[in-house]
Enzyme design. Structure first.
Site, PDB file in Angstrom:
ATOM      1  N   GLU A 237       0.830  -1.126  -0.044  1.00  0.00           N
ATOM      2  CA  GLU A 237      -0.219   0.107   0.117  1.00  0.00           C
ATOM      3  C   GLU A 237       0.851   1.227   0.070  1.00  0.00           C
ATOM      4  O   GLU A 237       1.528   1.596   0.916  1.00  0.00           O
ATOM      5  CB  GLU A 237      -0.911   0.433   1.732  1.00  0.00           C
ATOM      6  N   CYS A 238       1.045   1.820  -1.033  1.00  0.00           N
ATOM      7  CA  CYS A 238       1.115   3.126  -0.690  1.00  0.00           C
ATOM      8  C   CYS A 238       3.216   3.083  -0.865  1.00  0.00           C
ATOM      9  O   CYS A 238       3.558   2.872  -2.076  1.00  0.00           O
ATOM     10  CB  CYS A 238       0.713   4.588   0.060  1.00  0.00           C
ATOM     11  N   GLY A 239       3.366   3.759   0.534  1.00  0.00           N
ATOM     12  CA  GLY A 239       5.191   3.335   0.212  1.00  0.00           C
ATOM     13  C   GLY A 239       4.968   1.735  -0.020  1.00  0.00           C
ATOM     14  O   GLY A 239       6.388   1.307  -1.396  1.00  0.00           O
TER      15      GLY A 239
ATOM     16  N   TYR B 193       3.633  -0.481  -1.309  1.00  0.00           N
ATOM     17  CA  TYR B 193       3.542  -0.531  -3.545  1.00  0.00           C
ATOM     18  C   TYR B 193       5.250   0.558  -4.115  1.00  0.00           C
ATOM     19  O   TYR B 193       5.792  -0.434  -5.381  1.00  0.00           O
ATOM     20  CB  TYR B 193       2.444   0.246  -3.739  1.00  0.00           C
TER      21      TYR B 193
ATOM     22  N   SER C   2      -1.249  -0.873  -4.506  1.00  0.00           N
ATOM     23  CA  SER C   2      -2.218   0.521  -4.767  1.00  0.00           C
ATOM     24  C   SER C   2      -1.708   1.417  -4.063  1.00  0.00           C
ATOM     25  O   SER C   2      -0.953   1.418  -3.202  1.00  0.00           O
ATOM     26  CB  SER C   2      -3.462   0.153  -4.230  1.00  0.00           C
TER      27      SER C   2
END
Length: 436
Positions: A328-330, A332, A428
């Site tokens: 997720e985010c970082g 990802y 994501s």
């Protein structure tokens, strides 16, 4: 009845509500009060500070991203407390729709739903009796909103306090405390908000200072007397947070820390085994894990360390050969080919996705997200609908894999950041909050 509660809110961000919240949590806990903290909205950082202040896990409550059953289930985790205390987000009425609407994510929406009176932290610098007009507007804009009173912040002098109090008395607004101006008590910040709790070398001492300050200038007895609650509705027992795996290896350190507490606790409650590991310490995910989860955080601050973490990267790649990996985010960004830090230096990442991201040309991406999965994400099936939140400054330089999901914002507008899927690896930019 559930324990009584209060909402610590403000007219705007930067008014001082986080310091008031932390001071109240520590001061009340020091009196033997069992305080259950919550955070309104999708903030990733504040719950860790809440936990440090009072020793109890803090949970996000979000009327936009969470169904009523999930809200009740999360609130019920504080059923053994003496007092519920929720920190608001942004300004009291700020959400995704107009004031007074339901399901907006606004702090006022949470206060109405839970029956928790609002304590407004009001920055009175630069005004005196006029501050009462602001307080009166917030108290009366929504007649259904329970309102307890105000805590005055950044008071310049005893004379200033007397003038402000006189205005509040004339308007019929209760003053629960008055905090003198103290610039030395500010919490350090960076681009996603406060510097994380785990990064403070003397967090406990700092919170002690907040508690002493708040305890000396706020009427804690009057504050507790103002608390109110709502009737429990079966404690939300119908709401479940199904884990995306049975044995989940989760990266947990200063680079990977943004995972919503209600998900982690919900996965544990559903029988999942959580296996933490630290990429910054060059630890590989547990060999017995059936899923590796890389949460968000600040990997851009540790690009060189992560790129040199051979044991971590080899273990991650080995796991991806046979079992799912999600970021997720970082997280990802770390699954991608490379991460460019703010100085322009490129760091080789895991190479499990064809993603290159950069912080050299920052652009803020912020807001609620709805996502419909186009491919499975661990054991979450394709077609599942999810709510989440996105907050980052990274720019996608290249993205060569298939999209993970169709993503829209809170108003239904399509979002270009769709996430990625390659084999068993998914990622994501949005942080998962709940599944519809």
């Amino acid at each position: 009845m559930s324990p009584p509660g209060l909402v610590i809110a403000a007219p705007a961000s930067g008014s001082g509500k986080t310091i008031v919240m932390l001071g109240l949590l520590r001061a009340l806990a020091g009196q033997g009060v069992r305080v259950q903290p919550f955070k309104n909205g999708p903030d990733y950082i504040d719950p860790a500070f809440h936990r440090a202040a009072c020793g109890r896990a803090s949970f996000n409550l979000d009327s936009w991203a969470m169904e009523p059953g999930l809200l009740d289930a999360i609130t019920a985790r504080g059923s053994d407390a003496d007092l519920m205390l929720a920190e608001g987000s942004m300004g009291l009425f700020d959400g995704v729709a107009h004031a007074g609407a339901s399901g907006t994510g606004a702090t006022a929406d949470l206060a109405r739903r839970m029956g928790w009176p609002v304590v407004l932290v009001l920055d009175v610098s630069g005004q005196a009796q006029s501050a009462a007009a602001t307080a009166l507007g917030f108290a009366r804009l929504d007649s259904a909103l329970p309102f307890a009173g105000v805590i005055l912040n950044r008071v310049a002098s005893p004379r200033h306090e007397r003038l402000v109090r006189a205005g509040m008395a004339a308007a019929g607004i209760a003053v629960l405390g008055a905090l003198p101006r103290r610039a030395d008590l500010a919490l350090p910040e960076r681009h996603l908000g406060l510097v994380q709790a785990v990064e403070h070398p003397d967090l406990d001492g700092r919170i002690d200072a907040y508690a002493a300050f708040v305890g000396a200038h706020v009427d804690l007895a009057a504050l507790r007397a103002a608390a109110a609650g709502h009737l429990d509705t079966a404690a939300g027992t119908a709401a479940r947070t199904d884990p995306p795996g049975q044995r989940i290896a989760i990266a947990q350190d200063a680079a990977f820390s943004f995972l919503y507490p209600h998900l982690l606790e919900g996965w544990r409650a559903a029988g999942a085994e959580i296996l933490p590991f630290s990429p910054l310490a060059d630890e590989a995910p547990a060999a017995e894990a059936d899923l590796v989860w890389l949460p968000g955080g600040y990997p851009e601050l540790y690009g060189g360390t992560i790129a040199a973490a051979g044991t971590f990267l080899a273990g991650l790649r080995r796991h991806a050969e046979t079992r799912p990996v999600h970021g997720e985010c970082g997280g990802y960004m770390v699954l991608g080919e490379a991460l460019v830090d703010k100085s322009g230096a490129a760091h080789r990442m895991a190479g499990l996705l064809g993603l290159v991201t950069s912080h050299a040309q920052r652009k803020m991406h912020l807001g609620y997200r709805r996502a419909t999965l186009k491919a499975p994400m661990a054991n979450v099936a394709a077609g599942a609908r999810m709510t989440g939140h996105e907050f980052h400054y990274a720019t996608i330089v290249s993205q060569t894999d298939a999209p993970l999901a169709e993503v829209t914002d809170a108003e239904g507008n399509a979002i270009a950041e769709t996430g990625s899927v390659r084999g068993r690896v998914t990622g994501s930019f949005f942080h998962w909050i709940s599944t519809a």
